[in-house]
Design an enzyme around this catalytic site. Structure first.
Site, PDB file in Angstrom:
ATOM      1  N   ALA A 107       6.522   1.150   6.241  1.00  0.00           N
ATOM      2  CA  ALA A 107       5.157   0.612   6.155  1.00  0.00           C
ATOM      3  C   ALA A 107       4.649   0.456   4.728  1.00  0.00           C
ATOM      4  O   ALA A 107       3.484   0.144   4.516  1.00  0.00           O
ATOM      5  CB  ALA A 107       4.214   1.521   6.940  1.00  0.00           C
TER       6      ALA A 107
ATOM      7  N   HIS B 255      -2.049   1.617   2.349  1.00  0.00           N
ATOM      8  CA  HIS B 255      -1.311   2.419   1.364  1.00  0.00           C
ATOM      9  C   HIS B 255      -1.486   1.765   0.002  1.00  0.00           C
ATOM     10  O   HIS B 255      -1.163   0.585  -0.169  1.00  0.00           O
ATOM     11  CB  HIS B 255       0.174   2.496   1.709  1.00  0.00           C
TER      12      HIS B 255
ATOM     13  N   ASN C  54       6.740   9.346   6.764  1.00  0.00           N
ATOM     14  CA  ASN C  54       7.780   8.355   6.478  1.00  0.00           C
ATOM     15  C   ASN C  54       7.531   7.636   5.159  1.00  0.00           C
ATOM     16  O   ASN C  54       8.449   7.471   4.360  1.00  0.00           O
ATOM     17  CB  ASN C  54       7.885   7.359   7.631  1.00  0.00           C
TER      18      ASN C  54
END
Ligand code: NAD
Length: 269
Positions: free
Chosen positions: A122, A220, A190
């Site tokens: 991601a 993010h 992750n």
């Protein structure tokens, strides 16, 4: 022609299978899930999907084993696949926080001359962080911003008695090393793990976790400073239509990885 073994037929696994089966390089996709309902449901929607009872036979028949299930599955099946001479693509990158496990699979891969592919998932910019890490990196900072609801299950929020319902503006819940963050906020494990492995490790990578009631995205923001200069990345992730905890980009990163591995041209190596 490439035969895939796909462990995990959930949000990521089903997206991978439906998107790669039209590639001419893919011969068949062997499906495995501890939920037979998930396995059969996905097989019904595929032309190249195959079901076999025995996971060891599935691994033996494949050329590439894809883990898109859980950390537990990564720890159980990656060593078996590598021992059998198969390369593995791991989505549950957080499993590699466990150093003995990491060293074990690295040793098997070396001995059996096979590859371990860790999905960028991601986050974007992992290629740049890898390149930057070949010289000196001074700082890696990850800001993860999600709706307060996304943190409801995290042990940190429960232990610190944080009232998520009372959050009315962007609020920093945690700041510390990636090593600390992955134990407190496993749902972010992750991205933090991929970043730490690409760059300067779990102890030196800094993570800030922010609850923002004004967003419905998993955001993010990455800042890296080093000899190369400065890298700034922001990804505003749409949740997967099949699993709101998973960002859609994570599944797409696996599709792109398979295209690179099975194809002949590797853009962004
Ligand atoms: N790299 C990234 O950025 C990133 C992003 C999101 C999710 N993930 C990880 O990818 C994995 C899959 O995510 P998802 O959203 O598809 O989850 P999901 O819950 O939608 O699907 C997972 C599937 O795997 C199966 N499964 C779990 N453990 C298994 C085992 N030991 N053996 C066989 N089957 C098993 C489950 O029955 C389920 O059908 C998770 O570990 C998740 O943390 C990685």
């Amino acid at each position: 022609m490439v035969r895939l073994a796909l462990i995990g037929c959930g949000a990521i696994g089903s997206t991978i299978a439906s998107m790669v089966e039209d590639m001419p390089e893919i011969e068949s996709i062997y499906l495995y899930d501890r939920s037979k309902r998930m396995e059969k449901g996905l097989a019904r929607s595929l032309k190249k999907g195959r079901i076999l009872e025995d996971i060891v036979e599935i691994i033996e028949r494949s050329d590439l084993v894809i883990e898109a299930a859980s950390q537990e599955a990564a720890k159980k099946y990656a060593p078996v696949a590598l021992e059998k001479g198969k390369s593995v693509l791991i989505l549950s990158v957080g499993a590699l926080v466990d150093r003995p496990f990491r060293e074990r699979i690295e040793e098997i891969a070396r001995r059996r001359h096979r590859k371990i592919y860790l999905a960028s998932g991601a986050i974007a910019g992992i290629d740049g962080v890898c390149a930057a890490a070949t010289a000196k990196i001074e700082e890696v900072m990850l800001n993860t911003i999600k709706p307060p609801e996304a943190f409801r299950q995290s042990s940190y929020v429960l232990d610190h008695k944080i009232n998520l319902n009372a959050i009315v503006k962007p609020t920093v819940l945690f700041e510390g090393s990636a090593a600390e963050a992955v134990t407190h906020f496993p749902q972010n494990i992750n991205v933090a793990a991929a970043l730490s492995l690409a760059g300067i490790g779990f102890e030196r990578t800094r993570v800030r976790i922010i609850a923002d009631p004004n967003t419905n995205r998993n955001i993010h923001k990455l800042l890296v400073k080093g000899d190369f200069g400065v890298l700034e990345i922001e990804v505003r992730n749409v949740p997967s239509p099949k699993n709101p905890k998973t960002s859609y980009l994570a599944a797409l990163s696996a599709v792109s990885a398979i295209r690179k591995i099975a194809g002949n041209v590797w853009v962004g190596v």
